[in-house]
Design a protein around this motif. Structure first.
Motif, mmCIF file in Angstrom:
data_model
loop_
_atom_site.group_PDB
_atom_site.id
_atom_site.type_symbol
_atom_site.label_atom_id
_atom_site.label_comp_id
_atom_site.label_asym_id
_atom_site.label_seq_id
_atom_site.Cartn_x
_atom_site.Cartn_y
_atom_site.Cartn_z
ATOM 1 N N ARG A 1 0.833 -1.198 0.000
ATOM 2 C CA ARG A 1 0.000 0.000 0.000
ATOM 3 C C ARG A 1 0.865 1.244 0.000
ATOM 4 O O ARG A 1 1.981 1.247 0.514
ATOM 5 C CB ARG A 1 -0.895 0.016 1.226
ATOM 6 C CG ARG A 1 -1.917 -1.078 1.189
ATOM 7 C CD ARG A 1 -2.918 -0.889 2.269
ATOM 8 N NE ARG A 1 -3.930 -1.932 2.155
ATOM 9 C CZ ARG A 1 -5.072 -1.894 2.760
ATOM 10 N NH1 ARG A 1 -5.365 -0.890 3.550
ATOM 11 N NH2 ARG A 1 -5.948 -2.847 2.605
ATOM 12 N N HIS A 2 0.327 2.321 -0.545
ATOM 13 C CA HIS A 2 1.035 3.588 -0.570
ATOM 14 C C HIS A 2 0.594 4.437 0.616
ATOM 15 O O HIS A 2 -0.597 4.547 0.888
ATOM 16 C CB HIS A 2 0.754 4.345 -1.866
ATOM 17 C CG HIS A 2 1.171 3.583 -3.083
ATOM 18 N ND1 HIS A 2 0.420 3.544 -4.224
ATOM 19 C CD2 HIS A 2 2.267 2.827 -3.332
ATOM 20 C CE1 HIS A 2 1.028 2.810 -5.126
ATOM 21 N NE2 HIS A 2 2.153 2.355 -4.607
ATOM 22 N N CYS B 1 3.105 14.684 -3.542
ATOM 23 C CA CYS B 1 4.208 14.267 -4.411
ATOM 24 C C CYS B 1 5.557 14.370 -3.711
ATOM 25 O O CYS B 1 6.579 14.414 -4.394
ATOM 26 C CB CYS B 1 4.229 15.123 -5.669
ATOM 27 S SG CYS B 1 2.708 15.140 -6.572
ATOM 28 N N THR C 1 -2.242 6.785 -7.553
ATOM 29 C CA THR C 1 -2.543 7.079 -6.146
ATOM 30 C C THR C 1 -2.528 8.575 -5.900
ATOM 31 O O THR C 1 -3.421 9.115 -5.229
ATOM 32 C CB THR C 1 -1.511 6.392 -5.225
ATOM 33 O OG1 THR C 1 -1.475 5.004 -5.523
ATOM 34 C CG2 THR C 1 -1.860 6.594 -3.772
ATOM 35 N N ARG D 1 3.064 5.093 -8.597
ATOM 36 C CA ARG D 1 2.237 5.801 -7.611
ATOM 37 C C ARG D 1 1.440 6.958 -8.193
ATOM 38 O O ARG D 1 0.712 7.616 -7.461
ATOM 39 C CB ARG D 1 3.121 6.327 -6.485
ATOM 40 C CG ARG D 1 3.830 5.223 -5.736
ATOM 41 C CD ARG D 1 4.516 5.723 -4.525
ATOM 42 N NE ARG D 1 5.565 6.669 -4.854
ATOM 43 C CZ ARG D 1 6.238 7.357 -3.956
ATOM 44 N NH1 ARG D 1 5.982 7.216 -2.685
ATOM 45 N NH2 ARG D 1 7.185 8.201 -4.318
ATOM 46 N N THR D 2 1.552 7.219 -9.467
ATOM 47 C CA THR D 2 0.870 8.384 -10.039
ATOM 48 C C THR D 2 -0.648 8.267 -9.939
ATOM 49 O O THR D 2 -1.328 9.270 -9.715
ATOM 50 C CB THR D 2 1.281 8.600 -11.503
ATOM 51 O OG1 THR D 2 1.091 7.392 -12.222
ATOM 52 C CG2 THR D 2 2.724 9.028 -11.601
#
Length: 96
Positions: free
Chosen positions: A3-4, A46, A84, A81-82
């Motif tokens: 998970r992020h 970011c 997300t 991850r973009t």
């Protein structure tokens, strides 16, 4: 677990009609405007990479899409991850 995890600071948005009381004088600080807070949220999301550029694309139906260009040297770290980033930014700001 795959998970992020993102850490976003808590910020205050003051409306345009913000008026001060006797103790505090002066206009609304720039850091409390809607645009400044949304930009800061984007920076937080970011975080390890830097935002190099931003473009706002307006479609014919009036829908606005913000394109964010991230630093290319961190491309390997950010690649997965973009999606997300986009989902979290959309939820927090109601923007795309």
């Amino acid at each position: 677990s795959g998970r992020h995890v993102l850490i976003v600071g808590q910020r205050t948005i003051l409306g345009k009609s913000f008026n001060r009381n006797q103790k505090t004088s002066g206009p609304r600080p720039r850091s409390r405007t809607l645009t400044a807070v949304q930009d800061a949220i984007l920076e937080d999301i970011c975080y390890p990479t830097e935002i190099v550029g931003k473009r706002t694309r307006v479609k014919l139906d009036g829908k606005r899409i913000v394109k964010v260009y991230l630093d290319s040297k961190d491309q390997a770290n950010v690649e997965g991850r973009t999606d997300t980033f986009a989902a979290v930014y959309g939820k927090l700001t109601n923007k795309q």
